[in-house]
Design an enzyme around this catalytic site. Sequence first.
Site, PDB file in Angstrom:
ATOM      1  N   TYR A 125       0.852  -1.208   0.000  1.00 32.16           N
ATOM      2  CA  TYR A 125       0.000   0.000   0.000  1.00 32.16           C
ATOM      3  C   TYR A 125       0.885   1.254   0.000  1.00 32.16           C
ATOM      4  CZ  TYR A 125      -4.421   2.510   0.667  1.00 32.16           C
ATOM      5  OH  TYR A 125      -5.524   3.324   0.510  1.00 32.16           O
ATOM      6  N   LYS A 172      -3.311   8.224   3.274  1.00 32.26           N
ATOM      7  CA  LYS A 172      -4.496   7.954   4.113  1.00 32.26           C
ATOM      8  C   LYS A 172      -4.263   8.414   5.552  1.00 32.26           C
ATOM      9  CE  LYS A 172      -7.311   6.035   1.077  1.00 32.26           C
ATOM     10  NZ  LYS A 172      -8.386   6.873   0.460  1.00 32.26           N
TER      11      LYS A 172
END
Length: 258
Positions: free
Chosen positions: A158, A165
């Site tokens: 990720y 995020k």
Amino acid sequence: MLDLTGKNALVTGIANNRSIAWGIAQQLHKAGATMGMTYLPDEKGKLEKKVAELVEPLEPKLFLPCDVQDQAQIDAAFETIREQWGKLDILIHCLAFANRDDLGGDFSNVSRDGFNLALDVSAYSLIQLSRAAKPLMSEGGAIVTLTYLGGARVVPNYNVMGIAKAALEMNVKYLASEMGPQNIRVNAISAGPIRTLASSAVGGILDMIHHVEAIAPLRRTVTQTEVGNAAAFLCSDLSSGVTGQVLYVDAGYEIMGM
Ligand code: NAD
Ligand code: 0WE
């Protein structure tokens, strides 16, 4: 009762019928909200046409181009909202982007440009849209964004999106603090992995889904409709005392330590 009649809702991030934003738009519409959507304009307008056809059943009153990397498009979209609606009640931020090369390999290899792109599109955009929405939320409002566990824990590959995020989740808290006195609530939904255009472009997403199915307390993944229902809750008076939070809609996966 969950009732959004008389509420004007703007949903960003619908790309196709698998988009989480589409699941959210359907549930907001079902609860009675008046709908507006923005889409990412493409050169030939092919995506625009497809998305327009998809959203047709929700009878959108507004359908506006909005590339968050172009402040002029955001200004134009919100000027139209001001003219057509006068007030906005609900804003759904449901978009993210990073270079594909930055979603794999060594995290430390991320370039300055790649880092800035991911944070610009995926995190700064919430500030841009919230700033534009604020003067239109004169009767209070609800802002909801979509995040992922990779912003709070290390999820392999990720990578830079995790940093984006993390920034997004902290944006939620600072925006909630700033806008609370105007009765604008700002929250995030942390969704478990779902097969969408964005996630399917990532290698190994099916393996991740199978992992969640084995480990999560509910022994399954979540659907776009379930995320949509949680969003409807966060946009309704049922959650009138909730702001600045990250609500996990992930079949319980986040609580597990082993
Ligand atoms: P998706 O591909 O359907 O949606 C991503 C959207 O981002 C698209 O509509 C795309 O047009 C839009 N977008 C990209 N760059 C943009 C720009 N510059 N300006 C405006 N729009 C832009 O995929 P999705 O999985 O539904 O993603 C929606 C949100 O949900 C993202 O924030 C994603 O991080 C988050 N999320 C997804 C999952 C998952 O597993 N699918 C899990 C948790 C959170
Ligand atoms: O936020 C996301 C995906 C975001 C995303 C996806 C892409 C693919 C295509 C952002 N930018 C791009 N750029 C592209 O060119 N998710 C939560 C889904 C996702 O992505 C992962 C995941 C999960 C889950 C990437 C690696 C590991 C897990």
